[in-house]
Design a protein around this motif. Structure first.
Motif, mmCIF file in Angstrom:
data_model
loop_
_atom_site.group_PDB
_atom_site.id
_atom_site.type_symbol
_atom_site.label_atom_id
_atom_site.label_comp_id
_atom_site.label_asym_id
_atom_site.label_seq_id
_atom_site.Cartn_x
_atom_site.Cartn_y
_atom_site.Cartn_z
ATOM 1 N N TYR A 19 0.830 -1.201 0.000
ATOM 2 C CA TYR A 19 0.000 0.000 0.000
ATOM 3 C C TYR A 19 0.864 1.250 0.000
ATOM 4 O O TYR A 19 0.650 2.170 -0.788
ATOM 5 C CB TYR A 19 -0.927 0.006 1.218
ATOM 6 C CG TYR A 19 -1.638 1.309 1.412
ATOM 7 C CD1 TYR A 19 -2.675 1.681 0.571
ATOM 8 C CD2 TYR A 19 -1.267 2.185 2.423
ATOM 9 C CE1 TYR A 19 -3.323 2.889 0.735
ATOM 10 C CE2 TYR A 19 -1.908 3.382 2.587
ATOM 11 C CZ TYR A 19 -2.942 3.734 1.749
ATOM 12 O OH TYR A 19 -3.579 4.935 1.910
ATOM 13 N N SER A 20 1.858 1.296 0.876
ATOM 14 C CA SER A 20 2.663 2.513 0.991
ATOM 15 C C SER A 20 3.686 2.656 -0.132
ATOM 16 O O SER A 20 4.034 3.771 -0.503
ATOM 17 C CB SER A 20 3.367 2.555 2.343
ATOM 18 O OG SER A 20 4.267 1.477 2.448
ATOM 19 N N LEU A 21 4.160 1.550 -0.688
ATOM 20 C CA LEU A 21 5.191 1.626 -1.718
ATOM 21 C C LEU A 21 4.638 1.592 -3.141
ATOM 22 O O LEU A 21 5.343 1.982 -4.073
ATOM 23 C CB LEU A 21 6.194 0.483 -1.530
ATOM 24 C CG LEU A 21 6.971 0.509 -0.215
ATOM 25 C CD1 LEU A 21 7.854 -0.720 -0.113
ATOM 26 C CD2 LEU A 21 7.781 1.777 -0.078
ATOM 27 N N VAL A 22 3.395 1.129 -3.323
ATOM 28 C CA VAL A 22 2.834 1.028 -4.667
ATOM 29 C C VAL A 22 1.580 1.879 -4.807
ATOM 30 O O VAL A 22 1.500 2.750 -5.671
ATOM 31 C CB VAL A 22 2.523 -0.446 -5.025
ATOM 32 C CG1 VAL A 22 1.858 -0.543 -6.374
ATOM 33 C CG2 VAL A 22 3.786 -1.288 -4.980
ATOM 34 N N GLU A 23 0.589 1.622 -3.977
ATOM 35 C CA GLU A 23 -0.719 2.249 -4.148
ATOM 36 C C GLU A 23 -0.672 3.762 -3.948
ATOM 37 O O GLU A 23 -1.167 4.517 -4.796
ATOM 38 C CB GLU A 23 -1.707 1.626 -3.158
ATOM 39 C CG GLU A 23 -3.093 2.170 -3.249
ATOM 40 C CD GLU A 23 -3.858 1.656 -4.445
ATOM 41 O OE1 GLU A 23 -4.830 2.328 -4.833
ATOM 42 O OE2 GLU A 23 -3.484 0.612 -4.984
ATOM 43 N N LYS A 24 -0.114 4.219 -2.847
ATOM 44 C CA LYS A 24 -0.082 5.662 -2.588
ATOM 45 C C LYS A 24 0.716 6.437 -3.631
ATOM 46 O O LYS A 24 0.223 7.457 -4.124
ATOM 47 C CB LYS A 24 0.461 5.923 -1.176
ATOM 48 C CG LYS A 24 -0.590 5.725 -0.114
ATOM 49 C CD LYS A 24 -0.062 5.834 1.294
ATOM 50 C CE LYS A 24 0.641 7.103 1.602
ATOM 51 N NZ LYS A 24 1.046 7.215 3.004
ATOM 52 N N PRO A 25 1.917 6.001 -4.020
ATOM 53 C CA PRO A 25 2.631 6.757 -5.059
ATOM 54 C C PRO A 25 1.914 6.763 -6.405
ATOM 55 O O PRO A 25 1.914 7.787 -7.102
ATOM 56 C CB PRO A 25 3.976 6.030 -5.172
ATOM 57 C CG PRO A 25 4.165 5.357 -3.872
ATOM 58 C CD PRO A 25 2.786 4.974 -3.425
ATOM 59 N N MET A 26 1.271 5.658 -6.770
ATOM 60 C CA MET A 26 0.555 5.640 -8.046
ATOM 61 C C MET A 26 -0.641 6.578 -8.012
ATOM 62 O O MET A 26 -0.899 7.298 -8.977
ATOM 63 C CB MET A 26 0.096 4.216 -8.386
ATOM 64 C CG MET A 26 1.238 3.322 -8.816
ATOM 65 S SD MET A 26 0.683 1.687 -9.264
ATOM 66 C CE MET A 26 -0.182 2.039 -10.765
ATOM 67 N N MET A 27 -1.379 6.579 -6.930
ATOM 68 C CA MET A 27 -2.539 7.452 -6.841
ATOM 69 C C MET A 27 -2.115 8.920 -6.759
ATOM 70 O O MET A 27 -2.792 9.795 -7.287
ATOM 71 C CB MET A 27 -3.395 7.094 -5.622
ATOM 72 C CG MET A 27 -4.057 5.748 -5.740
ATOM 73 S SD MET A 27 -5.037 5.554 -7.234
ATOM 74 C CE MET A 27 -6.385 6.634 -6.891
ATOM 75 N N ARG A 28 -1.007 9.198 -6.132
ATOM 76 C CA ARG A 28 -0.517 10.567 -6.046
ATOM 77 C C ARG A 28 -0.051 11.066 -7.412
ATOM 78 O O ARG A 28 -0.242 12.219 -7.772
ATOM 79 C CB ARG A 28 0.641 10.625 -5.053
ATOM 80 C CG ARG A 28 0.925 11.984 -4.518
ATOM 81 C CD ARG A 28 1.935 11.932 -3.413
ATOM 82 N NE ARG A 28 1.968 10.574 -2.864
ATOM 83 C CZ ARG A 28 2.908 10.089 -2.111
ATOM 84 N NH1 ARG A 28 3.923 10.819 -1.774
ATOM 85 N NH2 ARG A 28 2.880 8.863 -1.655
ATOM 86 N N GLY A 29 0.550 10.185 -8.193
ATOM 87 C CA GLY A 29 1.104 10.612 -9.472
ATOM 88 C C GLY A 29 0.145 10.560 -10.640
ATOM 89 O O GLY A 29 0.238 11.378 -11.551
ATOM 90 N N TRP A 30 -0.789 9.608 -10.640
ATOM 91 C CA TRP A 30 -1.611 9.412 -11.825
ATOM 92 C C TRP A 30 -3.086 9.730 -11.645
ATOM 93 O O TRP A 30 -3.836 9.723 -12.610
ATOM 94 C CB TRP A 30 -1.503 7.965 -12.293
ATOM 95 C CG TRP A 30 -0.143 7.645 -12.826
ATOM 96 C CD1 TRP A 30 0.844 8.520 -13.145
ATOM 97 C CD2 TRP A 30 0.379 6.358 -13.104
ATOM 98 N NE1 TRP A 30 1.945 7.854 -13.599
ATOM 99 C CE2 TRP A 30 1.674 6.516 -13.584
ATOM 100 C CE3 TRP A 30 -0.134 5.084 -12.984
ATOM 101 C CZ2 TRP A 30 2.468 5.448 -13.947
ATOM 102 C CZ3 TRP A 30 0.653 4.021 -13.349
ATOM 103 C CH2 TRP A 30 1.940 4.209 -13.829
ATOM 104 N N SER A 31 -3.522 9.977 -10.434
ATOM 105 C CA SER A 31 -4.953 10.218 -10.262
ATOM 106 C C SER A 31 -5.286 11.682 -10.509
ATOM 107 O O SER A 31 -4.444 12.567 -10.428
ATOM 108 C CB SER A 31 -5.386 9.827 -8.852
ATOM 109 O OG SER A 31 -4.787 10.679 -7.911
#
Length: 74
Positions: free
Chosen positions: A39-51
């Motif tokens: 969650y902290s290493l994949v999900e949060k950075p992806m949502m911060r960058g691409w959402s």
């Protein structure tokens, strides 16, 4: 992980209530970092960058209402 990992190391044995609760707590404590890391290493950075933020609908114009007692339009 709880349902699939338990039969392997314990050969499907059953436990008394205190031992089962202790095992449940240990397995739960082992699962927390296992789900927190992705969650902290994949999900949060992806949502911060691409959402993108959700577009809010435009407020509609106020509608006219009619007073029932007087028959006047407001």
């Amino acid at each position: 992980m709880i349902f699939y990992a338990r039969p392997e190391p314990f050969d499907g044995r059953t436990f008394g209530t205190p031992a089962a609760l202790g095992l449940l707590i240990v397995v739960f404590a082992a699962n927390l970092p296992a789900v927190w890391l992705p969650y902290s290493l994949v999900e949060k950075p992806m949502m911060r960058g691409w959402s993108r933020s959700r577009k809010r609908p435009e407020p509609s114009a106020p509608q006219r209402t009619e007073l029932a007692a007087t028959g006047k339009t407001v």
